[in-house]
Design a protein around this motif. Structure first.
Motif, PDB file in Angstrom:
ATOM      1  N   ARG A 138       0.829  -1.208   0.000  1.00 12.51           N
ATOM      2  CA  ARG A 138       0.000   0.000   0.000  1.00 12.51           C
ATOM      3  C   ARG A 138       0.862   1.256   0.000  1.00 12.51           C
ATOM      4  O   ARG A 138       0.578   2.209  -0.747  1.00 12.51           O
ATOM      5  CB  ARG A 138      -0.921  -0.026   1.221  1.00 12.51           C
ATOM      6  CG  ARG A 138      -1.933   1.100   1.280  1.00 12.51           C
ATOM      7  CD  ARG A 138      -2.956   0.858   2.363  1.00 12.51           C
ATOM      8  NE  ARG A 138      -2.369   0.792   3.699  1.00 12.51           N
ATOM      9  CZ  ARG A 138      -2.344  -0.312   4.454  1.00 12.51           C
ATOM     10  NH1 ARG A 138      -2.848  -1.442   4.005  1.00 12.51           N
ATOM     11  NH2 ARG A 138      -1.801  -0.291   5.664  1.00 12.51           N
ATOM     12  N   ASN A 139       1.913   1.261   0.812  1.00  7.79           N
ATOM     13  CA  ASN A 139       2.802   2.429   0.874  1.00  7.79           C
ATOM     14  C   ASN A 139       3.480   2.692  -0.464  1.00  7.79           C
ATOM     15  O   ASN A 139       3.598   3.850  -0.905  1.00  7.79           O
ATOM     16  CB  ASN A 139       3.859   2.228   1.956  1.00  7.79           C
ATOM     17  CG  ASN A 139       3.287   2.308   3.367  1.00  7.79           C
ATOM     18  OD1 ASN A 139       2.139   2.718   3.564  1.00  7.79           O
ATOM     19  ND2 ASN A 139       4.081   1.909   4.343  1.00  7.79           N
ATOM     20  N   ILE A 140       3.939   1.632  -1.098  1.00  8.19           N
ATOM     21  CA  ILE A 140       4.603   1.777  -2.399  1.00  8.19           C
ATOM     22  C   ILE A 140       3.621   2.295  -3.445  1.00  8.19           C
ATOM     23  O   ILE A 140       3.937   3.221  -4.212  1.00  8.19           O
ATOM     24  CB  ILE A 140       5.218   0.437  -2.850  1.00  8.19           C
ATOM     25  CG1 ILE A 140       6.401   0.068  -1.944  1.00  8.19           C
ATOM     26  CG2 ILE A 140       5.680   0.518  -4.309  1.00  8.19           C
ATOM     27  CD1 ILE A 140       6.961  -1.314  -2.192  1.00  8.19           C
ATOM     28  N   ALA A 141       2.416   1.717  -3.461  1.00  2.20           N
ATOM     29  CA  ALA A 141       1.414   2.126  -4.455  1.00  2.20           C
ATOM     30  C   ALA A 141       1.049   3.597  -4.289  1.00  2.20           C
ATOM     31  O   ALA A 141       0.971   4.345  -5.281  1.00  2.20           O
ATOM     32  CB  ALA A 141       0.167   1.251  -4.322  1.00  2.20           C
ATOM     33  N   LYS A 142       0.843   4.038  -3.064  1.00  2.02           N
ATOM     34  CA  LYS A 142       0.492   5.439  -2.815  1.00  2.02           C
ATOM     35  C   LYS A 142       1.626   6.374  -3.214  1.00  2.02           C
ATOM     36  O   LYS A 142       1.396   7.455  -3.757  1.00  2.02           O
ATOM     37  CB  LYS A 142       0.125   5.649  -1.338  1.00  2.02           C
ATOM     38  CG  LYS A 142      -1.223   5.065  -0.946  1.00  2.02           C
ATOM     39  CD  LYS A 142      -1.548   5.372   0.507  1.00  2.02           C
ATOM     40  CE  LYS A 142      -2.924   4.847   0.891  1.00  2.02           C
ATOM     41  NZ  LYS A 142      -3.246   5.122   2.317  1.00  2.02           N
ATOM     42  N   TYR A 143       2.852   5.951  -2.932  1.00  2.00           N
ATOM     43  CA  TYR A 143       4.004   6.769  -3.307  1.00  2.00           C
ATOM     44  C   TYR A 143       4.098   6.901  -4.828  1.00  2.00           C
ATOM     45  O   TYR A 143       4.314   8.002  -5.356  1.00  2.00           O
ATOM     46  CB  TYR A 143       5.291   6.163  -2.755  1.00  2.00           C
ATOM     47  CG  TYR A 143       6.545   6.849  -3.270  1.00  2.00           C
ATOM     48  CD1 TYR A 143       6.928   8.093  -2.778  1.00  2.00           C
ATOM     49  CD2 TYR A 143       7.320   6.271  -4.270  1.00  2.00           C
ATOM     50  CE1 TYR A 143       8.057   8.737  -3.256  1.00  2.00           C
ATOM     51  CE2 TYR A 143       8.455   6.906  -4.754  1.00  2.00           C
ATOM     52  CZ  TYR A 143       8.819   8.135  -4.249  1.00  2.00           C
ATOM     53  OH  TYR A 143       9.930   8.778  -4.736  1.00  2.00           O
ATOM     54  N   MET A 144       3.948   5.794  -5.542  1.00  2.26           N
ATOM     55  CA  MET A 144       4.077   5.812  -6.997  1.00  2.26           C
ATOM     56  C   MET A 144       3.008   6.680  -7.655  1.00  2.26           C
ATOM     57  O   MET A 144       3.213   7.242  -8.725  1.00  2.26           O
ATOM     58  CB  MET A 144       4.007   4.392  -7.553  1.00  2.26           C
ATOM     59  CG  MET A 144       5.111   3.465  -7.038  1.00  2.26           C
ATOM     60  SD  MET A 144       6.794   4.077  -7.325  1.00  2.26           S
ATOM     61  CE  MET A 144       6.900   3.878  -9.110  1.00  2.26           C
ATOM     62  N   GLU A 145       1.861   6.821  -6.972  1.00  2.30           N
ATOM     63  CA  GLU A 145       0.736   7.570  -7.540  1.00  2.30           C
ATOM     64  C   GLU A 145       0.675   9.024  -7.092  1.00  2.30           C
ATOM     65  O   GLU A 145      -0.106   9.809  -7.636  1.00  2.30           O
ATOM     66  CB  GLU A 145      -0.590   6.888  -7.138  1.00  2.30           C
ATOM     67  CG  GLU A 145      -0.767   5.483  -7.705  1.00  2.30           C
ATOM     68  CD  GLU A 145      -1.892   4.723  -7.016  1.00  2.30           C
ATOM     69  OE1 GLU A 145      -2.561   5.338  -6.130  1.00  2.30           O
ATOM     70  OE2 GLU A 145      -2.103   3.538  -7.342  1.00  2.30           O
ATOM     71  N   CYS A 146       1.487   9.424  -6.104  1.00  4.32           N
ATOM     72  CA  CYS A 146       1.275  10.718  -5.445  1.00  4.32           C
ATOM     73  C   CYS A 146       1.780  11.927  -6.229  1.00  4.32           C
ATOM     74  O   CYS A 146       1.397  13.056  -5.945  1.00  4.32           O
ATOM     75  CB  CYS A 146       1.891  10.717  -4.050  1.00  4.32           C
ATOM     76  SG  CYS A 146       3.684  10.948  -4.001  1.00  4.32           S
ATOM     77  N   GLY A 147       2.678  11.713  -7.197  1.00  3.36           N
ATOM     78  CA  GLY A 147       3.161  12.838  -8.000  1.00  3.36           C
ATOM     79  C   GLY A 147       4.435  13.476  -7.494  1.00  3.36           C
ATOM     80  O   GLY A 147       4.989  14.364  -8.146  1.00  3.36           O
ATOM     81  N   PRO A 255       3.207  10.792   0.359  1.00  7.61           N
ATOM     82  CA  PRO A 255       1.778  11.010   0.060  1.00  7.61           C
ATOM     83  C   PRO A 255       0.994  11.530   1.267  1.00  7.61           C
ATOM     84  O   PRO A 255       0.058  12.316   1.114  1.00  7.61           O
ATOM     85  CB  PRO A 255       1.280   9.638  -0.396  1.00  7.61           C
ATOM     86  CG  PRO A 255       2.325   8.659  -0.002  1.00  7.61           C
ATOM     87  CD  PRO A 255       3.610   9.397   0.067  1.00  7.61           C
ATOM     88  N   TRP A 256       1.390  11.107   2.492  1.00  5.82           N
ATOM     89  CA  TRP A 256       0.713  11.606   3.694  1.00  5.82           C
ATOM     90  C   TRP A 256       0.849  13.115   3.806  1.00  5.82           C
ATOM     91  O   TRP A 256      -0.092  13.819   4.185  1.00  5.82           O
ATOM     92  CB  TRP A 256       1.326  10.941   4.929  1.00  5.82           C
ATOM     93  CG  TRP A 256       0.865  11.541   6.225  1.00  5.82           C
ATOM     94  CD1 TRP A 256      -0.257  11.219   6.927  1.00  5.82           C
ATOM     95  CD2 TRP A 256       1.505  12.601   6.966  1.00  5.82           C
ATOM     96  NE1 TRP A 256      -0.355  12.001   8.062  1.00  5.82           N
ATOM     97  CE2 TRP A 256       0.715  12.857   8.106  1.00  5.82           C
ATOM     98  CE3 TRP A 256       2.667  13.346   6.774  1.00  5.82           C
ATOM     99  CZ2 TRP A 256       1.046  13.826   9.058  1.00  5.82           C
ATOM    100  CZ3 TRP A 256       2.997  14.307   7.706  1.00  5.82           C
ATOM    101  CH2 TRP A 256       2.201  14.540   8.834  1.00  5.82           C
ATOM    102  N   ALA A 257       2.029  13.641   3.483  1.00  9.35           N
ATOM    103  CA  ALA A 257       2.316  15.065   3.685  1.00  9.35           C
ATOM    104  C   ALA A 257       1.525  15.975   2.756  1.00  9.35           C
ATOM    105  O   ALA A 257       1.319  17.158   3.074  1.00  9.35           O
ATOM    106  CB  ALA A 257       3.811  15.324   3.499  1.00  9.35           C
ATOM    107  N   ILE A 258       1.067  15.456   1.633  1.00  9.96           N
ATOM    108  CA  ILE A 258       0.412  16.293   0.623  1.00  9.96           C
ATOM    109  C   ILE A 258      -0.786  17.048   1.188  1.00  9.96           C
ATOM    110  O   ILE A 258      -0.996  18.229   0.890  1.00  9.96           O
ATOM    111  CB  ILE A 258       0.010  15.439  -0.604  1.00  9.96           C
ATOM    112  CG1 ILE A 258       1.271  14.946  -1.324  1.00  9.96           C
ATOM    113  CG2 ILE A 258      -0.872  16.227  -1.564  1.00  9.96           C
ATOM    114  CD1 ILE A 258       1.011  13.932  -2.419  1.00  9.96           C
TER     115      ILE A 258
END
Length: 294
Positions: A138-147, A255-258
């Motif tokens: 999940r962490n990797i997927a969110k990172y790859m998608e966050c921009g 992604p959390w920081a966005i």
């Protein structure tokens, strides 16, 4: 404020600090005794009731903390009442102390954490490797998608993929959930542990994933914490998993920081570079900041 509290306390002042969704107050009774009052939404009754019981167990172990005094329901939801700690934030106090004092406080924090980890996880807890592998995915997927991307991310992605086997067969216990200098205080020179709000259960070594914030405040404190927890230098197996848990958090932090704006994004991007430097681009699991003594 609930009328029940107005009868119990002569003064109730809000505390606007921290990341919790709870409403927090400094409440003073007729005898001038201060308490920490926390109010949570009614929907959190079960988890808050469970937390109150767990905090009673932690207090019984002799861990210095906000002692749990009362739990119940009120007009605004569910409340906890705890003893008040009249001290200073440890993160702000550490720079004023000598290196040996910082280290000694770190040792104490490690010893307290070792006590906290004697509390068992529920028997029905999901297998750790299954649970954490899902979290890594999940962490990797969110990172790859966050921009947003940080330099050297491939080193961390490779480390996460190549070391999943480290998660197999790990024990589980109660976690404070956010164990770092930001949730510790000094009261007349005595270390106090606060804010169990993010408690959970898991591999005891995963609890150290927040140590990045302690390192930022004092590498001596962070080193002392590891030495105190293990009663000496931690084994290499620990450092390998410590690196794993820290870099998994690093992936999640971007992604959390966005949602919190550019300043927070910049903070996490800088932290990613610090982490890569600590572990020499993931070639050495023993972080550069670790010291066996002050």
């Amino acid at each position: 404020m609930d009328s029940a509290f107005s009868k119990r306390f002569v003064s109730i002042e809000p505390i606007n600090k921290g990341w919790s969704d709870d409403k927090k107050y400094c409440a003073i009774d007729a005898d001038g005794i201060k308490y920490l009052l926390r109010v949570s939404p009614t929907s959190r009754h079960e988890s808050r009731n469970r937390l109150f019981g767990l905090m009673q167990e932690v207090a019984a172990l002799g861990v210095p903390m906000c002692l749990p005094i009362d739990f119940g329901t009120c007009d605004d939801g569910v409340y906890h009442i705890h003893s008040w700690i009249d001290g200073e934030d440890l993160g702000q106090k550490l720079p004023q102390l000598s290196k040996s004092e910082q280290y000694a406080l770190g040792v104490k924090s490690g010893q307290f954490l070792e006590k906290i980890h004697t509390l068992s996880a529920p028997k029905e807890q999901e297998d750790w490797a299954i649970h954490f592998n899902r979290k890594v995915d999940r962490n990797i997927a969110k990172y790859m998608e966050c921009g947003f991307k940080f330099d050297g991310d491939h080193h961390i992605l490779n480390y996460l993929e190549q070391n999943r086997h480290l998660l197999e067969g790990r024990p589980q216990c109660f976690h404070h959930g956010d164990y770092h200098v930001g949730n510790m205080m000094l009261e007349q020179g005595k270390l106090m542990i606060i804010d169990f709000d993010r408690y959970d259960f898991g591999d005891p070594w995963d609890e150290f994933n927040r140590i990045v914030w302690s390192v930022a405040a004092s590498p001596y404190f962070a080193s002392g914490q590891l030495m105190g927890y293990f009663g000496g230098k931690p084994p290499l197996a620990f450092f390998r998993l410590l690196a794993y848990y820290i870099v998994s958090n690093t992936m999640a932090s971007i992604p959390w920081a966005i949602a919190y704006g550019q300043d927070e994004i910049d903070t996490m991007l800088k932290q990613s570079q610090d982490v890569l430097a600590w572990f020499d681009n993931m070639k050495n699991p023993i972080p550069t900041w670790f010291k066996e003594n002050e």
